[in-house]
Write a protein that holds these residues in place. Structure first.
Motif, mmCIF file in Angstrom:
data_model
loop_
_atom_site.group_PDB
_atom_site.id
_atom_site.type_symbol
_atom_site.label_atom_id
_atom_site.label_comp_id
_atom_site.label_asym_id
_atom_site.label_seq_id
_atom_site.Cartn_x
_atom_site.Cartn_y
_atom_site.Cartn_z
ATOM 1 N N MET A 225 0.845 -1.185 0.000
ATOM 2 C CA MET A 225 0.000 0.000 0.000
ATOM 3 C C MET A 225 0.886 1.242 0.000
ATOM 4 N N ALA A 226 0.591 2.185 -0.890
ATOM 5 C CA ALA A 226 1.393 3.408 -1.021
ATOM 6 C C ALA A 226 0.725 4.554 -0.275
ATOM 7 N N VAL A 227 1.489 5.167 0.626
ATOM 8 C CA VAL A 227 1.011 6.321 1.388
ATOM 9 C C VAL A 227 1.816 7.537 0.940
ATOM 10 N N GLY A 228 1.171 8.495 0.310
ATOM 11 C CA GLY A 228 1.852 9.698 -0.172
ATOM 12 C C GLY A 228 1.727 10.825 0.834
ATOM 13 N N VAL A 229 2.854 11.439 1.194
ATOM 14 C CA VAL A 229 2.862 12.532 2.170
ATOM 15 C C VAL A 229 3.451 13.760 1.488
ATOM 16 N N ALA A 258 10.395 3.616 3.603
ATOM 17 C CA ALA A 258 10.221 5.060 3.521
ATOM 18 C C ALA A 258 11.077 5.568 2.364
ATOM 19 N N ILE A 259 10.435 6.225 1.380
ATOM 20 C CA ILE A 259 11.118 6.661 0.159
ATOM 21 C C ILE A 259 11.128 8.183 0.110
ATOM 22 N N GLU A 260 12.302 8.749 -0.067
ATOM 23 C CA GLU A 260 12.451 10.205 -0.206
ATOM 24 C C GLU A 260 12.492 10.541 -1.694
ATOM 25 N N CYS A 261 11.398 11.099 -2.200
ATOM 26 C CA CYS A 261 11.308 11.449 -3.620
ATOM 27 C C CYS A 261 12.020 12.784 -3.831
ATOM 28 N N GLN A 262 13.218 12.710 -4.368
ATOM 29 C CA GLN A 262 14.039 13.921 -4.494
ATOM 30 C C GLN A 262 15.111 13.693 -5.560
ATOM 31 N N LEU A 263 15.520 14.756 -6.203
ATOM 32 C CA LEU A 263 16.569 14.646 -7.210
ATOM 33 C C LEU A 263 17.879 14.256 -6.549
ATOM 34 N N PRO A 264 18.652 13.345 -7.153
ATOM 35 C CA PRO A 264 19.869 12.824 -6.509
ATOM 36 C C PRO A 264 20.919 13.874 -6.197
ATOM 37 N N ASP A 265 20.921 15.018 -6.929
ATOM 38 C CA ASP A 265 21.962 16.017 -6.691
ATOM 39 C C ASP A 265 21.678 16.889 -5.477
ATOM 40 N N PRO A 301 8.539 -6.309 -1.907
ATOM 41 C CA PRO A 301 7.663 -7.028 -0.953
ATOM 42 C C PRO A 301 7.583 -6.352 0.417
ATOM 43 N N PHE A 302 6.940 -5.189 0.474
ATOM 44 C CA PHE A 302 6.676 -4.513 1.749
ATOM 45 C C PHE A 302 5.175 -4.546 2.020
ATOM 46 N N ASP A 303 4.811 -4.373 3.274
ATOM 47 C CA ASP A 303 3.390 -4.223 3.612
ATOM 48 C C ASP A 303 2.904 -2.822 3.274
ATOM 49 N N LEU A 304 3.780 -1.851 3.458
ATOM 50 C CA LEU A 304 3.367 -0.464 3.288
ATOM 51 C C LEU A 304 4.586 0.371 2.905
ATOM 52 N N ILE A 305 4.404 1.318 1.986
ATOM 53 C CA ILE A 305 5.486 2.199 1.538
ATOM 54 C C ILE A 305 5.036 3.647 1.726
ATOM 55 N N VAL A 306 5.829 4.421 2.468
ATOM 56 C CA VAL A 306 5.531 5.828 2.731
ATOM 57 C C VAL A 306 6.426 6.682 1.841
ATOM 58 N N LEU A 307 5.816 7.565 1.054
ATOM 59 C CA LEU A 307 6.549 8.411 0.117
ATOM 60 C C LEU A 307 6.658 9.834 0.671
ATOM 61 N N ASP A 308 7.885 10.326 0.793
ATOM 62 C CA ASP A 308 8.123 11.718 1.169
ATOM 63 C C ASP A 308 8.219 12.523 -0.121
ATOM 64 N N LEU A 309 7.167 13.288 -0.444
ATOM 65 C CA LEU A 309 7.074 13.985 -1.732
ATOM 66 C C LEU A 309 7.340 15.475 -1.613
ATOM 67 N N GLY A 310 7.891 15.913 -0.474
ATOM 68 C CA GLY A 310 8.302 17.312 -0.332
ATOM 69 C C GLY A 310 7.123 18.261 -0.229
ATOM 70 N N SER A 311 7.349 19.508 -0.671
ATOM 71 C CA SER A 311 6.336 20.559 -0.559
ATOM 72 C C SER A 311 5.578 20.720 -1.870
ATOM 73 N N ALA A 312 4.293 21.005 -1.767
ATOM 74 C CA ALA A 312 3.449 21.153 -2.955
ATOM 75 C C ALA A 312 3.734 22.442 -3.717
ATOM 76 N N VAL A 313 4.531 23.338 -3.154
ATOM 77 C CA VAL A 313 4.798 24.621 -3.827
ATOM 78 C C VAL A 313 6.256 24.743 -4.258
ATOM 79 N N GLU A 314 7.020 23.658 -4.190
ATOM 80 C CA GLU A 314 8.404 23.719 -4.623
ATOM 81 C C GLU A 314 8.507 23.476 -6.122
ATOM 82 N N GLU A 315 9.706 23.696 -6.681
ATOM 83 C CA GLU A 315 9.907 23.601 -8.120
ATOM 84 C C GLU A 315 9.671 22.186 -8.635
#
Length: 419
Positions: A225-229, A258-265, A301-315
């Motif tokens: 299950m994907a949880v987007g934050v 827990a996944i941090e959605c962010q550019l690698p640089d 194979p996880f039960d739950l994945i939490v995505l850190d998607l940053g701020s809604a007003v960033e570039e």
């Protein structure tokens, strides 16, 4: 650095002269908090930092009221407040307004001011908030060189270590799956030639090894299950909330990523927040993951994945927002600071709340602030939850996430004999 001074008239000349001798720029002065508030609301303050006598002719309640008005009018102005008496309740009330640089002292010297200017406090320093396990370094002694920033090579080394570890674990899982699939294919081929009666059983084993199909249900689907934050404002505490959610879900017995959605640089917020704390069993961290890699990670194979998607007003909001809209459970983080709530309600991103499949998580709030924020969000008709604050996101209770835990569907029987 431009300074604005708010002290009694007898103290101002000597203080201003001492700061000018040290080549600081003093852009303005005021002799009362009321006068300072008027200047701030009029937009006539040119400084980026203000040194303020918090008890300048007023009592505690009046001081908090005036400084709240100043903070709302100028949220980006750093306030360093000096109190002449020891009053932890006063410090706590100012801390809940986002004013963390508060010092209780009857006398101070120029060396003290310079230390305050270059040593920023956080919410963890506020009484009853910062005493839950965060140890602060002792103030530097006179003449000691102060290091204000972690060495880049140390920070980057830890970030690369975490990323390599996550990639290695993902590769090991993928290799194991491929080996099982190849073995099942080989047996299936032998069974086809021999006409073995185990053909049906092997076919089912092979199908079980294929990548699970996507699902948008709130029960336990075949995939994680994907949880987007996502944060409605910068500095809402999105990353801290993601780690706290992952920790709470893990304590409830779930296998969590827990996944941090962010550019690698860009530098990893996961690295800076997770580094000082002990690794918790049941959580796998994936820092600095580009949006293109997320679909592959969701198949792990996880039960739950939490995505850190940053701020809604960033570039980088466009790819992150696409992932957020695809998540099974959508969470929007909002700081309860009055200026953040005001800006979020004016910002067009608040329209996201009308169709949200989840909750608004209110951060950094005492009971009164949470109540005010909840009332302001009532017109949008979304459930609102208060995130309990702890400086260490891996500590604290887990029962607060109970409303977010998916309900496990009853297991269906694959074969039922009827009479």
């Amino acid at each position: 650095m431009k300074l604005h001074l708010v002290f009694e008239a007898s103290l101002l000349p000597a203080l201003k002269e001492a700061l000018l001798e040290r080549e600081y720029v003093v852009s303005g002065t005021d002799v009362t908090l009321e006068q300072f508030q008027i200047a701030v609301e009029a937009g006539s303050i040119e400084a980026d930092t203000a040194l303020v006598d918090g008890a300048l002719g007023v009592n505690r309640s009046e001081s908090v009221k005036l400084l709240k008005g100043i903070r709302v009018a100028a949220p980006d102005l750093r306030l360093i407040v000096i109190l002449s008496s020891v009053d932890t309740q006063w410090v706590k009330e100012l801390g809940m307004l986002g004013i963390y640089d508060v010092y209780m002292t009857e006398q101070f010297q120029l060396a003290d001011i310079e230390h305050w200017l270059y040593s920023k406090k956080t919410l963890a320093d506020v009484p009853e908030f910062g005493e839950q396990g965060v140890k602060r370094p002792a103030p530097p002694t006179p003449g000691t060189e102060v290091q204000f920033q972690q060495k880049p090579e140390s920070r980057n080394s830890f970030k690369r270590h975490i990323q390599r570890l996550g990639n290695w674990m993902a590769q090991k899982r993928e290799d194991a799956r491929n080996r099982r699939t190849e073995a099942a294919l080989k047996k299936l081929e032998e069974a086809e030639h021999q006409g073995d009666e185990e053909l049906q059983e092997l076919t089912e084993a092979l199908e079980a090894e294929q990548p699970p199909a996507a699902s948008l249900r709130f029960d336990f689907p075949k995939r994680a299950m994907a949880v987007g934050v996502i944060g409605l404002k910068p500095r809402s505490g999105t990353t801290h909330t993601v780690l706290a959610l992952a920790s709470a879900f893990a304590k409830e017995g779930m296998k969590v990523a827990a996944i941090e959605c962010q550019l690698p640089d860009k530098s990893s917020d996961f690295a800076s927040l997770a580094y000082p704390f002990t690794e918790q069993e049941g959580i796998t961290l994936y820092p600095n993951v580009s949006p293109e890699r997320i679909p592959a990670l969701l198949a792990l194979p996880f039960d739950l994945i939490v995505l850190d998607l940053g701020s809604a007003v960033e570039e980088r909001v466009s790819p992150a927002m696409s992932e957020w809209l695809r998540c099974d459970l959508q969470l929007a983080v909002l700081s309860a600071a009055p200026w953040d709530v005001r800006d979020a309600l004016k910002n067009q991103t608040v329209s996201l709340l009308t169709n949200i499949r989840g909750y608004v998580l209110v951060n950094y709030a005492d009971p009164d602030m949470f109540k005010e924020t909840k009332e302001l969000l009532e017109p949008f008709g979304v459930p609102v939850m208060n995130v309990p604050y702890a400086p260490n996101p891996f500590e604290g209770k887990s029962d607060w996430v109970a409303p977010l835990i998916p309900i496990k569907a009853p297991k269906k029987k694959r074969f039922a004999k009827t009479l």
